[in-house]
Design a protein around this motif. Sequence first.
Motif, PDB file in Angstrom:
ATOM      1  N   VAL A   1       0.836  -1.199   0.000  1.00  0.00           N
ATOM      2  CA  VAL A   1       0.000   0.000   0.000  1.00  0.00           C
ATOM      3  C   VAL A   1       0.875   1.254   0.000  1.00  0.00           C
ATOM      4  CG1 VAL A   1      -1.598   1.355   1.421  1.00  0.00           C
ATOM      5  CG2 VAL A   1      -2.037  -1.064   1.009  1.00  0.00           C
ATOM      6  N   MET A   2       1.910   1.275   0.835  1.00  0.00           N
ATOM      7  CA  MET A   2       2.833   2.411   0.853  1.00  0.00           C
ATOM      8  C   MET A   2       3.514   2.562  -0.504  1.00  0.00           C
ATOM      9  SD  MET A   2       6.092   3.177   3.402  1.00  0.00           S
ATOM     10  CE  MET A   2       6.949   1.625   3.012  1.00  0.00           C
ATOM     11  N   PHE A   3       3.904   1.459  -1.102  1.00  0.00           N
ATOM     12  CA  PHE A   3       4.565   1.458  -2.406  1.00  0.00           C
ATOM     13  C   PHE A   3       3.682   2.123  -3.459  1.00  0.00           C
ATOM     14  CE2 PHE A   3       5.521  -0.549  -6.496  1.00  0.00           C
ATOM     15  CZ  PHE A   3       6.898  -0.497  -6.544  1.00  0.00           C
ATOM     16  N   GLY A   4       2.381   1.772  -3.452  1.00  0.00           N
ATOM     17  CA  GLY A   4       1.474   2.303  -4.450  1.00  0.00           C
ATOM     18  C   GLY A   4       1.115   3.758  -4.243  1.00  0.00           C
ATOM     19  N   CYS A   5       1.170   4.223  -2.985  1.00  0.00           N
ATOM     20  CA  CYS A   5       0.772   5.601  -2.666  1.00  0.00           C
ATOM     21  C   CYS A   5       1.909   6.606  -2.802  1.00  0.00           C
ATOM     22  CB  CYS A   5       0.257   5.677  -1.224  1.00  0.00           C
ATOM     23  SG  CYS A   5      -1.339   4.904  -0.968  1.00  0.00           S
ATOM     24  N   SER A   6       3.130   6.144  -2.743  1.00  0.00           N
ATOM     25  CA  SER A   6       4.265   7.053  -2.694  1.00  0.00           C
ATOM     26  C   SER A   6       4.411   7.864  -3.982  1.00  0.00           C
ATOM     27  CB  SER A   6       5.551   6.267  -2.442  1.00  0.00           C
ATOM     28  OG  SER A   6       6.684   7.105  -2.562  1.00  0.00           O
ATOM     29  N   PRO A   7       4.746   9.147  -3.865  1.00  0.00           N
ATOM     30  CA  PRO A   7       4.992   9.952  -5.070  1.00  0.00           C
ATOM     31  C   PRO A   7       6.309   9.594  -5.755  1.00  0.00           C
ATOM     32  CG  PRO A   7       5.456  11.248  -3.119  1.00  0.00           C
ATOM     33  CD  PRO A   7       4.860   9.957  -2.641  1.00  0.00           C
ATOM     34  N   ARG A   8       7.151   8.790  -5.074  1.00  0.00           N
ATOM     35  CA  ARG A   8       8.407   8.353  -5.672  1.00  0.00           C
ATOM     36  C   ARG A   8       8.529   6.838  -5.549  1.00  0.00           C
ATOM     37  NH1 ARG A   8      13.435  11.667  -3.447  1.00  0.00           N
ATOM     38  NH2 ARG A   8      14.430  10.320  -5.015  1.00  0.00           N
ATOM     39  N   PRO A   9       9.142   6.191  -6.542  1.00  0.00           N
ATOM     40  CA  PRO A   9       9.335   4.742  -6.449  1.00  0.00           C
ATOM     41  C   PRO A   9      10.304   4.401  -5.324  1.00  0.00           C
ATOM     42  CG  PRO A   9      10.535   5.639  -8.319  1.00  0.00           C
ATOM     43  CD  PRO A   9       9.698   6.753  -7.790  1.00  0.00           C
ATOM     44  N   MET A  10      10.142   3.215  -4.749  1.00  0.00           N
ATOM     45  CA  MET A  10      11.021   2.812  -3.646  1.00  0.00           C
ATOM     46  C   MET A  10      11.315   1.318  -3.694  1.00  0.00           C
ATOM     47  SD  MET A  10       8.508   2.701  -0.289  1.00  0.00           S
ATOM     48  CE  MET A  10       7.592   4.191  -0.658  1.00  0.00           C
ATOM     49  N   HIS A  11      12.396   0.948  -3.054  1.00  0.00           N
ATOM     50  CA  HIS A  11      12.762  -0.447  -2.842  1.00  0.00           C
ATOM     51  C   HIS A  11      12.491  -0.756  -1.370  1.00  0.00           C
ATOM     52  CE1 HIS A  11      15.051  -0.474  -6.691  1.00  0.00           C
ATOM     53  NE2 HIS A  11      15.263   0.796  -6.365  1.00  0.00           N
ATOM     54  N   ILE A  12      11.627  -1.718  -1.094  1.00  0.00           N
ATOM     55  CA  ILE A  12      11.223  -2.006   0.279  1.00  0.00           C
ATOM     56  C   ILE A  12      11.954  -3.239   0.798  1.00  0.00           C
ATOM     57  CG2 ILE A  12       9.288  -2.545   1.801  1.00  0.00           C
ATOM     58  CD1 ILE A  12       7.453  -1.091  -0.108  1.00  0.00           C
ATOM     59  N   LEU A  13      12.451  -3.140   2.039  1.00  0.00           N
ATOM     60  CA  LEU A  13      13.042  -4.302   2.688  1.00  0.00           C
ATOM     61  C   LEU A  13      11.922  -5.227   3.147  1.00  0.00           C
ATOM     62  CD1 LEU A  13      15.444  -2.240   2.748  1.00  0.00           C
ATOM     63  CD2 LEU A  13      16.157  -3.338   4.876  1.00  0.00           C
ATOM     64  N   VAL A  14      11.912  -6.457   2.605  1.00  0.00           N
ATOM     65  CA  VAL A  14      10.846  -7.423   2.864  1.00  0.00           C
ATOM     66  C   VAL A  14      11.477  -8.687   3.457  1.00  0.00           C
ATOM     67  CG1 VAL A  14       8.971  -8.769   1.830  1.00  0.00           C
ATOM     68  CG2 VAL A  14       9.545  -6.505   0.898  1.00  0.00           C
ATOM     69  N   LYS A  15      10.819  -9.276   4.450  1.00  0.00           N
ATOM     70  CA  LYS A  15      11.395 -10.468   5.076  1.00  0.00           C
ATOM     71  C   LYS A  15      11.645 -11.553   4.029  1.00  0.00           C
ATOM     72  CE  LYS A  15       7.007 -12.570   6.597  1.00  0.00           C
ATOM     73  NZ  LYS A  15       6.271 -13.094   7.771  1.00  0.00           N
ATOM     74  N   LYS A  16      12.772 -12.232   4.171  1.00  0.00           N
ATOM     75  CA  LYS A  16      13.228 -13.165   3.140  1.00  0.00           C
ATOM     76  C   LYS A  16      12.268 -14.330   2.933  1.00  0.00           C
ATOM     77  CE  LYS A  16      16.101 -16.096   6.164  1.00  0.00           C
ATOM     78  NZ  LYS A  16      17.459 -16.643   6.378  1.00  0.00           N
ATOM     79  N   GLU A  17      11.450 -14.650   3.957  1.00  0.00           N
ATOM     80  CA  GLU A  17      10.517 -15.760   3.839  1.00  0.00           C
ATOM     81  C   GLU A  17       9.479 -15.532   2.743  1.00  0.00           C
ATOM     82  OE1 GLU A  17      12.291 -15.841   7.882  1.00  0.00           O
ATOM     83  OE2 GLU A  17      11.367 -14.283   6.635  1.00  0.00           O
ATOM     84  N   MET A  18       9.278 -14.267   2.356  1.00  0.00           N
ATOM     85  CA  MET A  18       8.293 -13.952   1.322  1.00  0.00           C
ATOM     86  C   MET A  18       8.837 -14.201  -0.082  1.00  0.00           C
ATOM     87  SD  MET A  18       5.705 -12.938   3.130  1.00  0.00           S
ATOM     88  CE  MET A  18       4.615 -12.122   1.964  1.00  0.00           C
ATOM     89  N   PHE A  19      10.165 -14.413  -0.193  1.00  0.00           N
ATOM     90  CA  PHE A  19      10.790 -14.539  -1.512  1.00  0.00           C
ATOM     91  C   PHE A  19      10.840 -15.999  -1.952  1.00  0.00           C
ATOM     92  CE2 PHE A  19      11.919 -10.351  -0.294  1.00  0.00           C
ATOM     93  CZ  PHE A  19      12.150  -9.639  -1.465  1.00  0.00           C
ATOM     94  N   SER A  20       9.675 -16.594  -2.109  1.00  0.00           N
ATOM     95  CA  SER A  20       9.592 -17.965  -2.604  1.00  0.00           C
ATOM     96  C   SER A  20       8.418 -18.066  -3.563  1.00  0.00           C
ATOM     97  CB  SER A  20       9.407 -18.952  -1.445  1.00  0.00           C
ATOM     98  OG  SER A  20       8.188 -18.715  -0.757  1.00  0.00           O
ATOM     99  N   GLY A  21       8.511 -19.003  -4.495  1.00  0.00           N
ATOM    100  CA  GLY A  21       7.436 -19.209  -5.442  1.00  0.00           C
ATOM    101  C   GLY A  21       7.165 -17.995  -6.312  1.00  0.00           C
ATOM    102  N   PHE A  22       5.904 -17.900  -6.758  1.00  0.00           N
ATOM    103  CA  PHE A  22       5.512 -16.820  -7.658  1.00  0.00           C
ATOM    104  C   PHE A  22       5.667 -15.456  -7.001  1.00  0.00           C
ATOM    105  CE2 PHE A  22       2.151 -13.930  -9.153  1.00  0.00           C
ATOM    106  CZ  PHE A  22       2.543 -13.790 -10.485  1.00  0.00           C
ATOM    107  N   LEU A  23       5.251 -15.351  -5.718  1.00  0.00           N
ATOM    108  CA  LEU A  23       5.366 -14.073  -5.020  1.00  0.00           C
ATOM    109  C   LEU A  23       6.808 -13.617  -4.945  1.00  0.00           C
ATOM    110  CD1 LEU A  23       4.201 -11.743  -3.404  1.00  0.00           C
ATOM    111  CD2 LEU A  23       4.322 -13.179  -1.360  1.00  0.00           C
ATOM    112  N   GLY A  24       7.725 -14.552  -4.695  1.00  0.00           N
ATOM    113  CA  GLY A  24       9.131 -14.203  -4.633  1.00  0.00           C
ATOM    114  C   GLY A  24       9.642 -13.635  -5.942  1.00  0.00           C
ATOM    115  N   ARG A  25       9.200 -14.220  -7.059  1.00  0.00           N
ATOM    116  CA  ARG A  25       9.623 -13.722  -8.374  1.00  0.00           C
ATOM    117  C   ARG A  25       9.079 -12.316  -8.613  1.00  0.00           C
ATOM    118  NH1 ARG A  25       8.550 -19.183  -9.623  1.00  0.00           N
ATOM    119  NH2 ARG A  25       6.504 -18.702 -10.501  1.00  0.00           N
ATOM    120  N   VAL A  26       7.842 -12.079  -8.181  1.00  0.00           N
ATOM    121  CA  VAL A  26       7.245 -10.753  -8.342  1.00  0.00           C
ATOM    122  C   VAL A  26       8.006  -9.719  -7.508  1.00  0.00           C
ATOM    123  CG1 VAL A  26       5.195  -9.355  -7.870  1.00  0.00           C
ATOM    124  CG2 VAL A  26       4.955 -11.619  -8.905  1.00  0.00           C
TER     125      VAL A  26
END
Length: 246
Positions: A46-71
């Motif tokens: 939600v923060m990513f979509g609302c921001s007036p500038r693009p950003m790289h977000i630190l996300v817990k590594k457990e989320m980086f698996s499967g299709f979601l991880g590729r996205v």
Amino acid sequence: MLWSRPVGWVLDHLVYRTRVVGRTNVPASGPVIFAANHISFLDGPVMFGCSPRPMHILVKKEMFSGFLGRVLRASGQIPVDRAGDRAALQCGKQLLESGRCVGILPEGTRGSGNAGSISNGVAWLALNSGAMVVPVAVLGTRTGDEHKDTIPRPRRRLYVSFGPPMKVIREPGEPGRVSMDRAAAEIRQALADHVQAEVQRSGHLLPRDPEILASPDGHGPETASWDDDTDTRSQYEAAGTPAAHR
């Protein structure tokens, strides 16, 4: 991020109904750290979509698996080990030094979102990159007694507020650890104050703390009394009753 930014906009404004305030507080150029409170899986997107500038977000590594991880990787997000990850912080520092923006949820895990405590990672990034820090209040992604794994139904009203930017610096002669702790305390206070101000301004209440809602036998939530959660009680009293903000 050419494709992921529009996806973020769709999430905020078509899937959900998100009110965004404070965009003009975000510096138009130069490195920026977005430090947001954390109550739901959706806070980062939600923060990513609302921001007036693009950003790289630190996300817990457990989320980086499967299709979601590729996205996540394709959209430029950064995997981080919450137990301590120097590589992720160095990556964030390099991005900031190139004038880009990094998003971080410094509370580390989903909770009541009141910024009662944060990790020192955001302070390390700010001190070592010289980036401005923008506190971000994300409200509505989880409410009331909803479980911390709850994904809100489409069309829910959400609220995102970008606060005034701040800068933390090392004082001359100050030991590194002292600088780090002081900077973290300053950022935590700015974020906590901004969240509470936006709760009262918007009428969107923070959820009840899942630690308080856990039953004594550890098998699920139960309703806690007001006396068990003074901070949340005060928040409801300050913002008014839920019915007043429908």
